[in-house]
Every structure is written in C-alpha cells, then in structure tokens.
Design an enzyme around this catalytic site. Sequence first.
Site, PDB file in Angstrom:
ATOM      1  N   GLY A 188       0.825  -1.193   0.000  1.00  0.00           N
ATOM      2  CA  GLY A 188       0.000   0.000   0.000  1.00  0.00           C
ATOM      3  C   GLY A 188       0.863   1.249   0.000  1.00  0.00           C
ATOM      4  N   ASP A 189       0.652   2.116   0.986  1.00  0.00           N
ATOM      5  CA  ASP A 189       1.475   3.326   1.096  1.00  0.00           C
ATOM      6  C   ASP A 189       2.449   3.229   2.273  1.00  0.00           C
ATOM      7  OD1 ASP A 189      -0.384   3.438   3.107  1.00  0.00           O
ATOM      8  OD2 ASP A 189      -0.937   5.522   2.812  1.00  0.00           O
TER       9      ASP A 189
END
Length: 396
Positions: free
Chosen positions: A312-313
């Site tokens: 993801g981030d």
Amino acid sequence: RLLSCLFRYYVRMRSEIEKVNFQKNRNVLVVDDDTLILERYREILEPESDSFINSILSDSTDSNVLQDDLNFSIDTADQGHLALQQVKRALMADEHYAVVFLDMRMPPGWDGAKTAKEIRKLDPNLLIVIVTAFSDSDIRKLRIELGGDVLFMRKPFESDELYLLASSLCESWDRHHFNDELIFRLKDSVDEHKKKQQELEQLTDELSAANVMQSGLQEEIRQKVDELAKIAVHDELTGLLNRRGFNERMAQELDRANREKGHLALLYLDLDGFKPVNDNIGHTAGDEVLKVFSKRLLDTVRKYDLAFRIGGDEFAVLLINIHDLEVVKRLVDRIIEQTKKAIVVDEQEVVIGVSVGVALFPEHAVELEGLIQIADNAMYQAKEEGKGRFVIASLD
C-alpha cells in the site's frame, strides 16, 4: 504473462517427467463457511469448458497437454475441524492434498490460523494459502504467528489469479516430491531386472539418456528460477524491493551486522494524505504518486542503503553502517522535505507528507521482529504528534 510462460515451460518439463510415469498431484482442498464461495472455487478450478484455460494460456501450442496438466480434483469443507478430518483421510489413503485454501473467518468454529496450525501438524508438506480481507498490518502479524511457509491471498480474488496460483503451487508440490519418487521407482526397476542382464543394460541406457535430458533441463530451470526470483522480490509498480525482499535482505544485513558488530537504523514510513488522492483523483493518479515518491526516496538515501515497499502506502528503509545518530536525523529530514514537494498528476498538483518511525540495531533490538515492532510503534507516534515528522524510539 510471465506466469503464463512459466506454466507452459513446466508443462514441457512435466511431459519429460511422465516418461518415468510420475503421478502428478492436483488434489486441492477448499475450506470456507460460505457455500456460494465454495461453488465459485469449483467454477474456477473445475471449469466445465476449456475456454477459461485458453483465456489464460491463449498462445500455447500444447493445449491438450495443458488441459491434462491443469485439471484439479477439488474437495470442500465448511469448517476447520472438518477440513482436518479430510486431510487425515487423504493421508491414510495415500492421496495427499497438494494445496489447501483456507478462509480466515469461519464462525462458529476454528478460524483459518487455527486450522492452518492443526493441518501443519498432520501434513508438513501440504501447501497452505489463507484467503483473507485483513489489512497488511494484520497479515504481517499472522505471518509472524504462523511462519513464513503459509501464503496469503487477498479477498476478493480474481479468477485467473486463483487458477494460476493453484497451478503453480501444485507444480511446486510435484517438483518437491519428484526426486524421491524417481529414486524409489528406479530402485524397484533395478531390483526387478537384476536377473535379466539384457534388460538391465537397456535400463542403464535409458538412465543415461535421462541424465543427458536432465542436464539440459537443469540449466533451463536455473535460468527460469533466476528470472522468477528477481521478480519475486521486487514491487512491480515502484521497482523497490517488496515485502519478501524486505525479509530476505533484512535477515542478511542483521546477520552481517551481528558478525561485524555494525550499527543499522530501520525506518518505517507511512504516507500522509495519500488516501484522498486515490479517492478524489483515482487509483491511476495514486500509482503515479507512489512511483514519484519511490524515486525520490531512492535519490535521497545513500547508494548502499536499502529501500522497500512493504505494501500500500507503507515503506521501509534500512540505513547501513550508522555510527552517528545525526546522520540518521539528517537523512530522515531530507526524506520528509523531498516528500513535501508537489507532484503534478493529470495537470493537478498533489502534496503528500510522510511520517517516519526509527528503530536502531542493536540499541533497540537485535531480532527482526523486535526492530519492526519498535519502528512501527514509533511511526504511529509520529502520526499522533501531528504527522509529517519522525520519531526515534526511546531507549527506555
């Protein structure tokens, strides 16, 4: 397309293996408390027509071999304890399952983690995939709890993703058992023909030819494995090392630092303000932001440091040969400042930030799990203190 090419290659290899009459294992057990999902597994892994297989491997010239090689035998269970009983019966009948797909939540009985532990006690060779909608952080905790040999697949899954994963894992099971099976069968053949010298000489000739064939196959396998190994440890979107690469390289660097009495700093990074980019501009824009951030990250750290995309981030950086805490602070400050610079996506300026948690080796921990936990906690502390900053874990 790479997985598709590899499957076609493995089919060619399997056709050579079949010359010694090796029995392929395509037995798959699916465990889920939702009957509709069980039906969905059957639709994907036991398709009524060849159109689905052809859509995955559309340019294969060996369609008959492929269809035979990729046919699965599916058993199902709606609770973990029932799945354990089926594994017991399969072992007693010498009809091992190659792969089991486990749903994570199956009320009111065992969950996927409990079922995986019990199955592993019975059959250590059975490949286990837990299917879950959990977040990356929850999956990370489960991976630590269950060990690295349990795989995870996200819900909802795509049909071709499930089909190719099942095929690849069955092939892996076959390759693992092929050598023992081959040796066992060759020994039986030799014993059977000891009294017949002419037949024994013929068998020796066949084995010599098989050795020549195996030498060529081994080189081809080595090249394919090297190519797959490189892809397996890198994130496709950003080019950074992925979670698997993180685990491998961290283990290597910790071992080296232990031997050489070195010092390391593990940074855990989480982007601030990234979710609105995906929600308001779109996932394509979000992907572009992740790529730009990753390039800036690589340009900021030193050439011998390591950068990872955990998922993801979430990112991580391992700073190597750290003998001055000020060096860590300066590097983290530069990462934060570079992240603040606007990114132009679809003629729109996007501004994000990053929160960073720092754990030191060996000051905070000497084991990977401990460093991860401490850096992760420090990162969340940075977020709570206002984001766009870093926190070095205390030594208390």
